[in-house]
Design a protein around this motif. Structure first.
Motif, PDB file in Angstrom:
ATOM      1  N   GLN A   1     -40.695-111.460  47.618  1.00 26.53           N
ATOM      2  CA  GLN A   1     -42.065-111.906  47.357  1.00 26.53           C
ATOM      3  C   GLN A   1     -42.116-112.777  46.102  1.00 26.53           C
ATOM      4  N   TYR A   2     -41.386-112.365  45.083  1.00 27.46           N
ATOM      5  CA  TYR A   2     -41.309-113.091  43.814  1.00 27.46           C
ATOM      6  C   TYR A   2     -40.725-114.491  44.030  1.00 27.46           C
ATOM      7  N   ILE A   3     -39.691-114.577  44.860  1.00 22.86           N
ATOM      8  CA  ILE A   3     -39.053-115.865  45.147  1.00 22.86           C
ATOM      9  C   ILE A   3     -39.966-116.762  45.984  1.00 22.86           C
ATOM     10  N   ARG A   4     -40.639-116.191  46.948  1.00 24.70           N
ATOM     11  CA  ARG A   4     -41.479-116.985  47.853  1.00 24.70           C
ATOM     12  C   ARG A   4     -42.761-117.468  47.178  1.00 24.70           C
ATOM     13  N   SER A   5     -43.444-116.568  46.473  1.00 25.63           N
ATOM     14  CA  SER A   5     -44.764-116.885  45.921  1.00 25.63           C
ATOM     15  C   SER A   5     -44.687-117.594  44.585  1.00 25.63           C
ATOM     16  N   GLY A   6     -43.690-117.262  43.789  1.00 30.94           N
ATOM     17  CA  GLY A   6     -43.567-117.855  42.469  1.00 30.94           C
ATOM     18  C   GLY A   6     -43.960-116.885  41.382  1.00 30.94           C
ATOM     19  N   SER A   7     -43.866-117.349  40.146  1.00 31.84           N
ATOM     20  CA  SER A   7     -43.992-116.440  39.010  1.00 31.84           C
ATOM     21  C   SER A   7     -45.149-116.760  38.071  1.00 31.84           C
ATOM     22  N   PHE A   8     -46.021-117.697  38.460  1.00 31.02           N
ATOM     23  CA  PHE A   8     -47.183-117.951  37.619  1.00 31.02           C
ATOM     24  C   PHE A   8     -48.192-116.809  37.767  1.00 31.02           C
ATOM     25  N   PRO A   9     -48.795-116.359  36.659  1.00 24.31           N
ATOM     26  CA  PRO A   9     -49.730-115.231  36.732  1.00 24.31           C
ATOM     27  C   PRO A   9     -50.870-115.439  37.729  1.00 24.31           C
TER      28      PRO A   9
ATOM     29  N   LYS B   1     -25.805-128.829  35.372  1.00 25.91           N
ATOM     30  CA  LYS B   1     -26.618-128.278  36.449  1.00 25.91           C
ATOM     31  C   LYS B   1     -28.074-128.258  36.010  1.00 25.91           C
ATOM     32  N   TYR B   2     -28.968-128.190  36.990  1.00 28.22           N
ATOM     33  CA  TYR B   2     -30.395-128.099  36.706  1.00 28.22           C
ATOM     34  C   TYR B   2     -30.960-126.847  37.364  1.00 28.22           C
ATOM     35  N   TYR B   3     -31.894-126.213  36.637  1.00 25.94           N
ATOM     36  CA  TYR B   3     -32.583-125.039  37.153  1.00 25.94           C
ATOM     37  C   TYR B   3     -34.081-125.247  36.999  1.00 25.94           C
ATOM     38  N   ILE B   4     -34.843-124.653  37.898  1.00 26.65           N
ATOM     39  CA  ILE B   4     -36.283-124.877  37.938  1.00 26.65           C
ATOM     40  C   ILE B   4     -37.031-123.688  37.347  1.00 26.65           C
ATOM     41  N   ILE B   5     -38.159-123.958  36.707  1.00 28.36           N
ATOM     42  CA  ILE B   5     -38.898-122.923  36.011  1.00 28.36           C
ATOM     43  C   ILE B   5     -39.588-121.946  36.955  1.00 28.36           C
ATOM     44  N   ASP B   6     -39.895-122.378  38.190  1.00 31.42           N
ATOM     45  CA  ASP B   6     -40.658-121.514  39.095  1.00 31.42           C
ATOM     46  C   ASP B   6     -40.336-121.842  40.541  1.00 31.42           C
ATOM     47  N   MET B   7     -40.026-120.807  41.293  1.00 31.05           N
ATOM     48  CA  MET B   7     -39.655-121.000  42.701  1.00 31.05           C
ATOM     49  C   MET B   7     -40.843-121.409  43.565  1.00 31.05           C
ATOM     50  N   GLY B   8     -42.043-120.970  43.184  1.00 33.61           N
ATOM     51  CA  GLY B   8     -43.224-121.348  43.960  1.00 33.61           C
ATOM     52  C   GLY B   8     -43.441-122.841  43.959  1.00 33.61           C
ATOM     53  N   LEU B   9     -43.216-123.484  42.806  1.00 34.16           N
ATOM     54  CA  LEU B   9     -43.334-124.944  42.734  1.00 34.16           C
ATOM     55  C   LEU B   9     -42.248-125.610  43.565  1.00 34.16           C
ATOM     56  N   ARG B  10     -41.029-125.062  43.498  1.00 33.86           N
ATOM     57  CA  ARG B  10     -39.938-125.610  44.314  1.00 33.86           C
ATOM     58  C   ARG B  10     -40.280-125.516  45.795  1.00 33.86           C
ATOM     59  N   ASN B  11     -40.773-124.349  46.219  1.00 30.67           N
ATOM     60  CA  ASN B  11     -41.116-124.153  47.628  1.00 30.67           C
ATOM     61  C   ASN B  11     -42.246-125.078  48.073  1.00 30.67           C
ATOM     62  N   GLN B  12     -43.120-125.433  47.131  1.00 26.14           N
ATOM     63  CA  GLN B  12     -44.235-126.319  47.467  1.00 26.14           C
ATOM     64  C   GLN B  12     -43.741-127.702  47.852  1.00 26.14           C
ATOM     65  N   LEU B  13     -42.615-128.122  47.274  1.00 29.82           N
ATOM     66  CA  LEU B  13     -42.090-129.459  47.541  1.00 29.82           C
ATOM     67  C   LEU B  13     -41.107-129.487  48.699  1.00 29.82           C
ATOM     68  N   ILE B  14     -40.193-128.512  48.770  1.00 28.38           N
ATOM     69  CA  ILE B  14     -39.153-128.567  49.805  1.00 28.38           C
ATOM     70  C   ILE B  14     -39.225-127.407  50.788  1.00 28.38           C
ATOM     71  N   GLY B  15     -40.156-126.463  50.562  1.00 29.93           N
ATOM     72  CA  GLY B  15     -40.255-125.304  51.452  1.00 29.93           C
ATOM     73  C   GLY B  15     -39.248-124.230  51.067  1.00 29.93           C
ATOM     74  N   TYR B  16     -39.513-123.019  51.548  1.00 32.16           N
ATOM     75  CA  TYR B  16     -38.598-121.911  51.284  1.00 32.16           C
ATOM     76  C   TYR B  16     -37.436-121.972  52.267  1.00 32.16           C
ATOM     77  N   LYS B  17     -36.206-121.841  51.738  1.00 31.73           N
ATOM     78  CA  LYS B  17     -35.012-121.884  52.582  1.00 31.73           C
ATOM     79  C   LYS B  17     -34.161-120.655  52.294  1.00 31.73           C
ATOM     80  N   SER B  18     -33.968-119.807  53.287  1.00 28.62           N
ATOM     81  CA  SER B  18     -33.162-118.605  53.076  1.00 28.62           C
ATOM     82  C   SER B  18     -31.706-118.949  52.758  1.00 28.62           C
ATOM     83  N   SER B  19     -31.270-120.144  53.136  1.00 30.31           N
ATOM     84  CA  SER B  19     -29.890-120.559  52.857  1.00 30.31           C
ATOM     85  C   SER B  19     -29.659-120.790  51.366  1.00 30.31           C
TER      86      SER B  19
END
Length: 283
Positions: A51-59, A166-184
């Protein structure tokens, strides 16, 4: 505590030189997420992590339960940060090209990247984009605290390397908003979460190069240092051998950790195996 187009990374130094203390406030850690949602720290951790990965971490996202509303809030955050804080502030005219760079980086979190590699890949797909333009886009995303660059460090030569960080993103929810959630992407998602947890704890984090071998993270703070490998699982014997082998040529006595989602303790030869939830929930 939030995005502000007049106070970006480094810019406040102009206004507050010598008169400020910087305290960085990140989105919710996994531990804070559990507290925020009033979940216990023992049961259903894998489910809560997903859930944390899919939705993101913003309050704001985690104050609601409705999936449609979560997507709407994440879209609003994404539009605000990307349109105002990056595209408008950076005076980006080729918006399509910028989003192609962002998508490529978001889809390659945890992979070794260089501006040349990104530009060459996009040009092979028909985009007309220069290395300098890619570098500018990456810098703008880092200044807006969307991306964090993890530089490579040569363990033998004891020096920072300029290429293939390497680059890492601050929040998965924002990442998913642009490229979608990928279980891979689960392995790299885990690596991203561990990276963010380390910088929350005040570590400087580097990718370690040791001859031809690579260590996922070298984490340094004050006089302490750790070498860390991150893997989704090492239950497969070949994967286990590869992950442990990465530590072979490190001759100093600083702690060496392997972090996975496995529950079975695989510690060996002085290398401490940690379950990721034990690591994330540490005081």
């Amino acid at each position: 505590t939030g995005s502000n187009s007049s106070l970006f990374s480094g810019e406040y130094l102009t206004y507050l030189s010598g008169r400020y203390i910087e305290i960085k406030v990140y989105p919710l850690s996994f531990r804070e997420f559990l507290e925020f949602k009033q979940y216990d720290t023992v049961n259903n951790l894998e489910q809560h992590y997903q859930q944390y990965i899919r939705s993101g971490s913003f309050p704001a996202v985690n104050l609601v339960e409705d999936e449609n509303l979560i997507r709407t809030i994440n879209q609003g955050l994404f539009d605000s940060i990307f349109s105002r804080d990056i595209i408008s502030r950076g005076e980006i005219r080729e918006i399509g090209g910028f989003y192609k760079v962002a998508k490529f980086v978001f889809d390659n979190i945890g992979n070794s990247l260089s501006t040349n590699k990104i530009a060459n890949t996009l040009r092979s797909e028909g985009s007309k984009i220069s290395h300098d333009t890619v570098d500018n886009y990456l810098m703008l995303m880092c200044d807006a605290y969307i991306l964090y660059q993890c530089s490579r460090y040569d363990i033998r030569g004891k020096e920072l390397l300029r290429t293939n960080g390497k680059y890492y993103i601050i929040d998965m929810g924002l990442r998913n908003q642009l490229i979608g959630y990928k279980s891979s992407n689960m392995g790299h998602d885990l690596e991203n979460i561990v990276f963010l947890e380390l910088i929350r704890r005040g570590y400087q984090v580097f990718v370690g190069k040791n001859g031809t071998a690579e260590i996922d993270f070298i984490a340094e703070r004050s006089d302490t240092k750790m070498y860390i490998q991150v893997s989704l699982s090492v239950m497969d014997e070949q994967t286990k051998e590869r992950e442990f082998k990465a530590f072979d040529k490190i001759t100093d006595n600083y702690p060496k950790w392997l972090i996975t989602m496995d529950r079975l303790d695989m510690s060996q030869n002085g290398i401490l195996h940690k379950n990721v939830f034990d690591f994330l929930l540490e005081e």
